[in-house]
Design a protein around this motif. Structure first.
Motif, PDB file in Angstrom:
ATOM      1  N   TYR B 132       0.715  -1.380  -0.364  1.00  0.00           N
ATOM      2  CA  TYR B 132      -0.047   0.411   0.230  1.00  0.00           C
ATOM      3  C   TYR B 132       0.996   1.675  -0.216  1.00  0.00           C
ATOM      4  O   TYR B 132       0.246   2.394  -0.816  1.00  0.00           O
ATOM      5  N   HIS B 135       1.430   4.186  -2.809  1.00  0.00           N
ATOM      6  CA  HIS B 135       0.311   4.504  -3.013  1.00  0.00           C
ATOM      7  C   HIS B 135       0.137   6.019  -2.252  1.00  0.00           C
ATOM      8  O   HIS B 135      -0.199   7.432  -2.881  1.00  0.00           O
ATOM      9  N   TRP B 194      -2.090  -0.471  -3.649  1.00  0.00           N
ATOM     10  CA  TRP B 194      -4.127   0.211  -3.632  1.00  0.00           C
ATOM     11  C   TRP B 194      -4.961  -1.094  -3.694  1.00  0.00           C
ATOM     12  O   TRP B 194      -6.207  -0.736  -3.625  1.00  0.00           O
ATOM     13  N   ILE B 197      -6.567  -3.809  -3.247  1.00  0.00           N
ATOM     14  CA  ILE B 197      -7.443  -3.820  -1.732  1.00  0.00           C
ATOM     15  C   ILE B 197      -8.757  -4.338  -2.358  1.00  0.00           C
ATOM     16  O   ILE B 197      -9.563  -5.432  -1.284  1.00  0.00           O
TER      17      ILE B 197
END
Lengths: 587, 319
Positions: B132, B135, B194, B197
């Motif tokens: 993540y 991002h 990201w 997800i």
């Protein structure tokens, strides 16, 4: 039911469309002519001027000013107390209160919003000429002509004929110049080199032409192929992702302004349509092919540029002179402390093109009316009072007080009994120049509230009276002061002298070259399109594999740009110059 | 009815009538009240600003009303298509978007599938969290990293020279031909974790019994991914793909401005960067609005088309 839903949707769409058509149809005075009869001030400007040359009004004069981008919180925190000191002095001695307002957003964006909403203050300064014209075109700026004629004697006296350049086609003045005046900077576009490395070469005289500069840089590069960390070195790089400095500096050596050559008949020729342009392209291409130019020059910004200088990867400086100061000796003096050798620095040097004498180069330029403007808007209730204040700002003493804060024993200058403006010795010490300069701004309110004032340059233009100035201040501006030894004419500071002793190009007044473009005009699109394409083609010229390939790229660019309307641009610049000249002469 | 069919039914819902809408207001008034703030926000910030599109058809200067502005019809739309570089700009925009919509779209799915195969829970969460991070890194920092990696003195050049693949350093970021690849790679690096997800969430929703049944039927790990996981998240993939198509003319902005230079301008210039320079920076708001409106209308048309095609070929649709 489906039909009913469709009807409702259609009704909603129609409402949205109608609302859209009416949006913005609120109140507005677009095109309304302002100005006309003078509105007399009710603040009570009576009696004689005080010791600062200001007629103190009975009622407090309050001026709200929007001054562009800035951190208002920081200004209000006033950690060093300069704002409080200066505010108090203004109120006690002048009965004036200035509310300078900053916003931390782009000024043009904010001004457009202000225009759209009609929510703007009575004075706006630091705006671009284009934005000032927008306000004027919509009747939001007051006609100042008659106020200045009556109360603006200092402005007209000190600006001389340049004041005429602020007039519109009807001869009226709606905008004032902010930070105007002759700029006697010492250095401009630079052909710099490491001074210590140049001394190693043992040359008897400094280089003066492009070819001599190339030769010197090549020899320095040969002597220093890597820096102390073993990284490969280069003569130059760029900080604008386009290599613009590689073009602008050599064109300056040939006397071009804004990329154009001014011909004897007053016409302008773009560099792509000149022999000098081709010579410049070949010169830079030769530098590229010989390994003088950093291959990553298109990726670098200012930080990378100065980092390369500081770590010794750059041995020369082509373009902006002060990069060589911030990335060179100023950084080394801090990092090396007592071990710093004063000869380890870049020297700023001016060179000239073939057949062009040094005094006809355009490396060092000065635009008298500058590029930023001030207007008094239709929200102003007392334009007379504001013009009176701006006029005081533009008195010689007013300039000093605005620039250096109020005179006092606590400041770095004061007014002696005999009327001389005396500066403290610390002002003459260039080693602590940065410290004193910031102390003046932060602790004394210097430069805090400049509205439409002279840059405070000291070089006299025959219209300003600096007879009260401390005689020790004899060159360049008070803001940017470098003392000179009266016997030799050299800069008193050895380091400064090393940097500037070889910069011999005189300043060229480029005020008449000022050209503005209306965003919606086709010529503006033509200009932008050509500029965009040129920088792409310029990169190809620089990095061509051979001189023939460089010339082919030059000719290809020339054909392409001419097809895009280069002749129209040449004509536009030429007409703009002629129009400026006519304005300047009051025609 | 199997899981896949249930999902399709969820998407291909019966069309609501106005009467149904009124009924829902009455029956679900508490829910509507909860949504009220969000609805007001959407109206104020998404619909009311659309009224400003009128300036695309007028020669607008800030501060002037519509009555003060001259109606110019489609002048600014025509201007865009008469620009000398328009086809190059459109080519770049579509090429970069297509790369993002194909490779850039597939990589997060693949990453989510691979992540799902990890058995060690701690390691799985660790990798997921790490992925993540990019991002939240600004494009300014990413550009700086790219310069460090790909510059003449960069790590990649040094490595390639050391192992003998290059004789001298190559300024990768000055090569117009490499720009799309570099940009797509940067986009993937920044957005992969990201974007994954939502797929990871969708995979978590796939019924575990299906995997057990698959095992009984003799499916291996790849078989389960192919026959169970992918069909299980197909709705999500199609939904995001259709939405992605709507943004096909938005190929990025700050990444181009930060990574690009004049040598790569012929491949990096996209509609948004062009409009920024010619519309916003030059203060030509009518032109900028006209191009923005054109992009939105074209994107909306593509969404409708993709939705229709999806309905036709997969029996799934957004609306």
């Amino acid at each position: 039911m489906k039909k009913a839903t469709s009807k409702i949707l259609a009704l909603m769409l129609a409402t949205v469309l109608a609302a859209g058509c009416l949006a913005g149809c609120g109140k507005g005075s677009g095109g309304k002519k302002t100005g006309g009869e003078l509105i007399a001030s009710k603040l009570g400007f009576e009696g004689e001027p005080n010791e600062f040359g200001w007629v103190k009004p009975k009622e407090t004069l309050t001026i709200d000013v929007y001054a562009g981008y800035g951190d208002m919180d920081e200004v209000l925190r006033d950690e060093k107390g300069g704002k409080a000191t200066y505010d108090k002095w203004l109120l006690d001695n002048m009965n004036v209160k200035i509310n300078y307002q900053y916003y931390s957003v782009d000024m043009d964006e904010k001004l457009n919003l202000m225009l759209a909403s009609g929510d703007y203050p009575e004075v706006i300064t630091w705006m671009s000429d284009d934005m000032a014209n927008k306000f004027i075109a919509q009747g939001k700026a007051l006609d100042l002509t008659d106020y200045i004629d009556k109360f603006g004697g200092n402005i007209t006296r000190r600006m001389g004929n340049y004041y005429n350049m602020l007039r519109n086609s009807d001869g009226r003045v709606y905008k004032l110049a902010q930070y105007w005046g002759e700029n006697p900077n010492v250095a401009g576009l630079d052909f710099g080199a490491r001074y210590d490395y140049w001394l190693e070469l043992g040359d008897s005289k400094i280089y003066e032409t492009l070819d001599e500069y190339y030769d010197v840089m090549k020899r320095i590069l040969k002597n220093h192929p890597t820096n102390d960390a073993g990284q490969k070195t280069y003569a130059f790089t760029s900080a604008d992702k386009a290599g613009k400095n590689f073009l602008n500096a050599p064109l300056g050596a040939y006397g071009f302004v804004n990329g154009y050559k001014k011909n004897a008949d007053g016409s302008f020729t773009h560099w792509l349509n000149t022999e000098e342009g081709l010579k410049v392209a070949k010169f830079i291409n030769k530098c590229w092919r010989e390994g003088l130019i950093d291959p990553d020059f298109l990726s670098n910004g200012y930080e990378e540029y100065t980092t390369m200088m500081t770590n010794g990867q750059l041995l020369g400086n082509l373009g902006t002179w002060w990069y060589a100061w911030t990335g060179g000796h100023q950084a080394w003096a801090v990092s090396e402390g007592d071990k710093y050798d004063i000869k380890k620095r870049f020297m700023n040097v001016s060179v000239h093109g073939d057949g062009v004498p040094m005094n006809q180069t355009s490396l060092l330029t000065s635009n008298y009316i500058g590029t930023t403007r001030c207007i008094i808007t239709d929200k102003c209730k007392d334009p007379e009072a504001v013009i009176r204040w701006i006029n005081w700002e533009n008195s010689e003493l007013g300039n000093y007080i605005v620039g250096w804060g109020a005179p006092s024993e606590n400041n770095v200058w004061h007014i002696a009994d005999d009327g001389t403006w005396v500066v403290n010795d610390e002002i003459l010490d260039v080693d602590i120049k940065e410290t004193t300069y910031h102390a003046i701004k932060e602790a004394n309110g210097g430069e805090l509230y400049a509205i439409a004032t002279n840059l405070n340059w000291l070089k006299t233009d025959g219209r300003s009276d600096f007879s009260h100035l401390d005689p020790r201040i004899d060159r360049v501006s008070f803001y940017d002061y470098w003392p000179v030894d009266p016997k030799t004419g050299a800069f008193s500071n050895e380091g400064v002298n090393i940097c500037w002793q070889y910069y011999t190009a005189p300043a060229l007044d480029t005020t008449l070259y000022t050209t503005t473009f209306n965003p919606d005009d086709e010529i503006t699109i033509t200009k932008q399109t050509i500029e965009d394409k040129i920088w792409q083609e310029w990169a190809k010229m620089i990095s061509a594999d051979s001189e023939a390939a460089c010339e082919a790229a030059f000719n290809s660019a020339k054909s392409e740009m001419n097809a895009l309307g280069l002749a129209d641009l040449e004509k536009y610049y030429s007409e703009s110059y002629k129009s400026n000249l006519a304005s300047y002469e009051g025609k | 009815m199997n899981k896949s069919e249930q999902s399709k039914t969820l998407i291909t819902k019966k069309k609501k009538t106005f009467k149904d809408l009124l009924k829902s207001f009455r029956v679900q008034k508490e829910l509507w009240i909860i949504c009220l703030i969000a609805l007001v926000w959407v109206v104020v910030f998404c619909y009311i600003p659309m009224l400003g599109n009128w300036i695309a058809f007028f020669s607008y200067t800030p501060g002037k009303t519509m009555a003060d502005s001259t109606f110019v019809g489609l002048k600014y739309f025509k201007r865009f298509f008469s620009l000398p570089d328009v086809w190059r700009i459109l080519r770049n925009t579509l090429a970069i978007s297509t790369l993002n919509l194909t490779i850039g779209f597939a990589v997060p799915i693949a990453f989510a599938l691979l992540l799902n195969e990890l058995r060690n829970g701690f390691f799985k969460r660790f990798i997921q969290t790490i992925s993540y991070m990019p991002h939240f890194v600004s494009w300014v920092v990413v550009a700086s990293l790219m310069f460090t990696l790909l510059g003449s003195d960069g790590i990649i050049n040094e490595g390639l020279i050391k192992i003998g693949l290059l004789k001298e350093a190559v300024p990768f970021l000055n090569k117009a031909g490499l720009f799309w690849g570099i940009l797509t790679s940067a986009n993937i690096w920044k957005g992969m974790g990201w974007s994954a997800i939502i797929y990871i969430s969708a995979i978590a929703g796939v019924d575990g019994e299906l995997y057990d049944a698959g095992s009984v039927d003799g499916l291996g790990r790849f078989g389960k991914v192919w026959h169970i996981t992918l069909p299980g998240i197909a709705n999500t993939i199609i939904l995001l793909f259709i939405l992605g198509i709507g943004n096909i003319l938005s190929a990025g902005f700050e990444q181009q401005l930060l990574l690009g230079n004049t040598m790569t301008q012929e491949t990096y210039e996209v509609i948004d960067t062009y409009v920024y320079r010619y519309g916003v920076q030059m203060g030509n708001y009518s032109f900028a609005t006209a191009v923005g409106l054109m992009k939105s209308v074209f994107g909306f048309g593509l969404v409708l088309l993709a939705n229709k095609l999806s309905k036709k070929f997969t029996d799934m649709q957004l609306f």
